[in-house]
Motif scaffolding. Structure first.
Motif, PDB file in Angstrom:
ATOM      1  N   UNK A   1      -1.058   4.936 -21.658  1.00 33.46           N
ATOM      2  CA  UNK A   1      -1.199   3.481 -21.520  1.00 33.46           C
ATOM      3  C   UNK A   1      -2.596   3.124 -21.013  1.00 33.46           C
ATOM      4  N   UNK A   2      -3.097   3.890 -20.032  1.00 34.25           N
ATOM      5  CA  UNK A   2      -4.437   3.627 -19.509  1.00 34.25           C
ATOM      6  C   UNK A   2      -5.499   3.868 -20.586  1.00 34.25           C
ATOM      7  N   UNK A   3      -5.331   4.961 -21.341  1.00 32.93           N
ATOM      8  CA  UNK A   3      -6.297   5.286 -22.405  1.00 32.93           C
ATOM      9  C   UNK A   3      -6.307   4.221 -23.489  1.00 32.93           C
ATOM     10  N   UNK A   4      -5.140   3.691 -23.829  1.00 34.44           N
ATOM     11  CA  UNK A   4      -5.054   2.640 -24.850  1.00 34.44           C
ATOM     12  C   UNK A   4      -5.779   1.383 -24.399  1.00 34.44           C
ATOM     13  N   UNK A   5      -5.797   1.163 -23.083  1.00 36.80           N
ATOM     14  CA  UNK A   5      -6.496   0.004 -22.526  1.00 36.80           C
ATOM     15  C   UNK A   5      -8.018   0.210 -22.552  1.00 36.80           C
ATOM     16  N   UNK A   6      -8.466   1.438 -22.260  1.00 35.83           N
ATOM     17  CA  UNK A   6      -9.896   1.728 -22.104  1.00 35.83           C
ATOM     18  C   UNK A   6     -10.628   2.036 -23.413  1.00 35.83           C
ATOM     19  N   UNK A   7      -9.891   2.490 -24.414  1.00 34.01           N
ATOM     20  CA  UNK A   7     -10.561   3.008 -25.617  1.00 34.01           C
ATOM     21  C   UNK A   7     -11.270   1.910 -26.419  1.00 34.01           C
ATOM     22  N   UNK A   8     -12.250   2.332 -27.188  1.00 32.41           N
ATOM     23  CA  UNK A   8     -12.989   1.414 -28.053  1.00 32.41           C
ATOM     24  C   UNK A   8     -12.635   1.686 -29.512  1.00 32.41           C
ATOM     25  N   UNK A   9     -12.618   0.614 -30.308  1.00 32.16           N
ATOM     26  CA  UNK A   9     -12.324   0.689 -31.735  1.00 32.16           C
ATOM     27  C   UNK A   9     -10.959   1.351 -32.005  1.00 32.16           C
TER      28      UNK A   9
ATOM     29  N   UNK B   1      -9.643   3.957 -30.930  1.00 32.31           N
ATOM     30  CA  UNK B   1      -9.621   5.424 -31.018  1.00 32.31           C
ATOM     31  C   UNK B   1      -9.729   5.987 -29.601  1.00 32.31           C
ATOM     32  N   UNK B   2      -8.729   6.756 -29.202  1.00 31.48           N
ATOM     33  CA  UNK B   2      -8.706   7.333 -27.855  1.00 31.48           C
ATOM     34  C   UNK B   2      -9.454   8.666 -27.866  1.00 31.48           C
ATOM     35  N   UNK B   3     -10.485   8.746 -27.006  1.00 33.26           N
ATOM     36  CA  UNK B   3     -11.268   9.972 -26.873  1.00 33.26           C
ATOM     37  C   UNK B   3     -10.992  10.623 -25.523  1.00 33.26           C
ATOM     38  N   UNK B   4     -11.522  11.836 -25.340  1.00 36.77           N
ATOM     39  CA  UNK B   4     -11.250  12.609 -24.126  1.00 36.77           C
ATOM     40  C   UNK B   4     -11.554  11.795 -22.875  1.00 36.77           C
ATOM     41  N   UNK B   5     -12.711  11.119 -22.854  1.00 43.06           N
ATOM     42  CA  UNK B   5     -13.106  10.380 -21.645  1.00 43.06           C
ATOM     43  C   UNK B   5     -12.161   9.218 -21.340  1.00 43.06           C
ATOM     44  N   UNK B   6     -11.484   8.705 -22.361  1.00 44.50           N
ATOM     45  CA  UNK B   6     -10.538   7.600 -22.139  1.00 44.50           C
ATOM     46  C   UNK B   6      -9.287   8.073 -21.401  1.00 44.50           C
ATOM     47  N   UNK B   7      -8.965   9.343 -21.523  1.00 48.85           N
ATOM     48  CA  UNK B   7      -7.759   9.888 -20.888  1.00 48.85           C
ATOM     49  C   UNK B   7      -7.902   9.948 -19.371  1.00 48.85           C
ATOM     50  N   UNK B   8      -9.132  10.155 -18.903  1.00 52.13           N
ATOM     51  CA  UNK B   8      -9.410  10.283 -17.466  1.00 52.13           C
ATOM     52  C   UNK B   8      -8.502  11.317 -16.797  1.00 52.13           C
ATOM     53  N   UNK B   9      -8.397  12.482 -17.421  1.00 52.02           N
ATOM     54  CA  UNK B   9      -7.578  13.549 -16.845  1.00 52.02           C
ATOM     55  C   UNK B   9      -8.238  14.088 -15.592  1.00 52.02           C
ATOM     56  N   UNK B  10      -7.454  14.426 -14.570  1.00 50.82           N
ATOM     57  CA  UNK B  10      -8.035  14.993 -13.346  1.00 50.82           C
ATOM     58  C   UNK B  10      -8.779  16.286 -13.649  1.00 50.82           C
ATOM     59  N   UNK B  11      -9.914  16.474 -12.991  1.00 48.82           N
ATOM     60  CA  UNK B  11     -10.647  17.717 -13.184  1.00 48.82           C
ATOM     61  C   UNK B  11      -9.897  18.859 -12.522  1.00 48.82           C
ATOM     62  N   UNK B  12     -10.047  20.057 -13.082  1.00 50.58           N
ATOM     63  CA  UNK B  12      -9.402  21.227 -12.489  1.00 50.58           C
ATOM     64  C   UNK B  12     -10.022  21.496 -11.124  1.00 50.58           C
ATOM     65  N   UNK B  13      -9.167  21.766 -10.165  1.00 49.36           N
ATOM     66  CA  UNK B  13      -9.659  21.968  -8.803  1.00 49.36           C
ATOM     67  C   UNK B  13     -10.288  23.342  -8.608  1.00 49.36           C
ATOM     68  N   UNK B  14      -9.851  24.327  -9.393  1.00 45.60           N
ATOM     69  CA  UNK B  14     -10.355  25.684  -9.233  1.00 45.60           C
ATOM     70  C   UNK B  14     -10.869  26.185 -10.566  1.00 45.60           C
ATOM     71  N   UNK B  15     -12.127  26.563 -10.611  1.00 43.43           N
ATOM     72  CA  UNK B  15     -12.680  27.107 -11.838  1.00 43.43           C
ATOM     73  C   UNK B  15     -12.925  28.582 -11.674  1.00 43.43           C
TER      74      UNK B  15
END
Length: 452
Positions: A361-369, A371-385
């Motif tokens: 729902x958040x990505x659908x609000x933020x996306x342009x044209x 089309x939902x892209x990775x940055x629109x998802x705003x997934x949490x970054x992995x805490x441990x790399x």
């Protein structure tokens, strides 16, 4: 066509009472007193719709009849008569495949309710019904198996315990068990046990009489009465106070409730479904949950898989959610690009399907044209790399916590609570469930950090 009920009891007076009561409901009856005669009657009359059997019979046990019907005539509902308070025997019968049980001495009203509910089974299509707003989407083996389990569970009145992580869809399963069973036309009443203040729990469940305590200005029916004839879904049942667990157990066993301030018992015909994200067996071993109540509500356990256990269902779920958004917002359906979809399938989803809904729902609000892209998802970054990153993070934590560990940890806790609230659209009950704390604990923390 007149429906037929087989009555099995070795006590002539009880057999006659059952026969008269059921005959007056416009049903045909066959009454016998032994296991042998019952098995012969079942063989001679394949059109029997319901079997009502005592457990203790002169030449065997009613459990033999339950098992025989399960193996040779599974479409015939079977209920058992048990001695007053014989909980373990009743549970064994339900596990063996009995539709329901009724205690002796027999209450005529409870008997009629049981017979009416049982006979509805034969008039229902056994095809899975997910046509309402409640859906269980997915094509993985675990979801296919779960749908099959729901059909079987819907034919029983056995209490079902639904386990699974927060947001995985436990209430969806409960609603589908109700919708596919003979109680589908009656109320489905969900209650979050952790969200009721402890001093109001008894009044909420059982109701109260006018004047029974300060503020009781009128008579009030409780949740059991509201669900009469239908299903009562106890979500987060592990959060119930111990003193209330005793009263809940009694209401389930007696199939009757007494309002606070009243001496009158009110019969209730309710199917109990319960759920929690906690390990209920562990709660029992730690003394936080009564063993006898656990035994009573956990007749059949159903596990709802987490979203990460069925990641291949994510594209299907995401497409369905985007379709809903398009209809609700009256827009063209947004499209997930390949990289965004791959990111979703690689994410662990601690909040499960509920978290996926919020992300989409958040990505659908933020996306342009559209089309939902990775940055629109705003997934949490992995805490441990990699190892170096972990070491750097540990050093940073140590530096920040120096001289004020309590304050540093409190800051982290406040940030996590904020993120949970945002993820759940500031729904406090769902946020508490996600973080694995009771609603009362969560409310205390909100007050502590001035977030309420």
């Amino acid at each position: 066509m007149q429906q037929t009920v087989l009555i099995i009891d070795d006590e002539p007076d009880i057999r006659e009472l059952l026969d008269i009561t059921i005959s007056r409901m416009g049903l045909s009856t066959i009454a016998v007193g032994t296991v042998k005669d019952a098995l012969q009657a079942l063989q001679s009359n394949p059109a029997i719709n319901l079997c009502l059997t005592d457990i203790k019979l002169p030449d065997g046990s009613g459990l033999e009849i339950v098992r025989h019907i399960q193996s040779s005539a599974p479409c015939t509902a079977v209920a058992v008569l048990t001695a007053y308070g014989s909980t373990e025997i009743a549970v064994d019968a339900l596990k063996a495949g009995a539709f329901d049980f009724i205690n002796k001495p027999v209450s005529v009203e409870q008997l009629r309710n049981l017979v009416k509910t049982a006979l509805k089974l034969g008039r229902r299509d056994t095809q899975f019904d997910g046509s309402s707003n409640t859906r269980l989407l997915g094509e993985t083996n675990s979801i296919v198996t779960l749908r099959e389990q729901i059909i079987k569970l819907a034919r029983s009145q056995a209490p079902v315990y639904i386990s699974g992580e927060s947001g995985s869809g436990k209430e969806v399963v409960a609603r589908l068990v109700h919708a596919n069973g003979p109680r589908s036309d009656a109320p489905f009443v969900p209650v979050n046990c952790g969200a009721i203040p402890s001093e109001l729990v008894e009044s909420e469940f059982f109701g109260h009489a006018k004047g029974s305590f300060t503020g009781a200005y009128d008579h009030k029916e409780g949740l059991f009465e509201a669900a009469n004839g239908g299903t009562l879904f106890l979500d987060e049942v592990a959060d119930l106070p111990l003193n209330m667990q005793v009263k809940l157990l009694r209401a389930i066993q007696e199939k009757a409730v007494r309002r606070i301030g009243s001496n009158q018992e009110i019969p209730v015909d309710v199917r109990i479904l319960s759920a929690t994200h906690r390990d209920l067996a562990k709660e029992v071993s730690q003394g936080h949950f009564r063993n006898d109540l656990f035994y009573r509500i956990n007749v059949i356990e159903v596990k709802v898989p987490s979203l990460r256990e069925r990641a291949s269902d994510i594209p299907l779920l995401a497409e369905f959610m985007l379709g809903q958004i398009a209809r609700d917002w009256e827009i063209s359906k947004p499209i997930l690009d390949d990289k965004a979809l791959a990111s979703l399938q690689a994410y662990s989803f601690p909040g499960n399907v509920r978290e996926l809904e919020n992300i989409i729902e958040r990505a659908a609000t933020l996306c342009e044209k559209n089309i939902i892209k990775v940055q629109d998802l705003q997934l949490p970054e992995k805490h441990v790399g990699h190892a170096g990153h972990t070491e750097n993070s540990s050093a940073a934590h140590l530096h920040s916590a120096s001289g004020d560990l309590e304050g540093y940890l409190a800051g982290i806790e406040q940030q996590i609570i904020n993120e949970a609230l945002e993820l759940n659209r500031w729904n406090k009950t769902e946020s508490a469930k996600m973080l694995g704390v009771t609603f009362r604990q969560f409310r205390y923390k909100l007050k502590k950090y001035q977030l309420d």
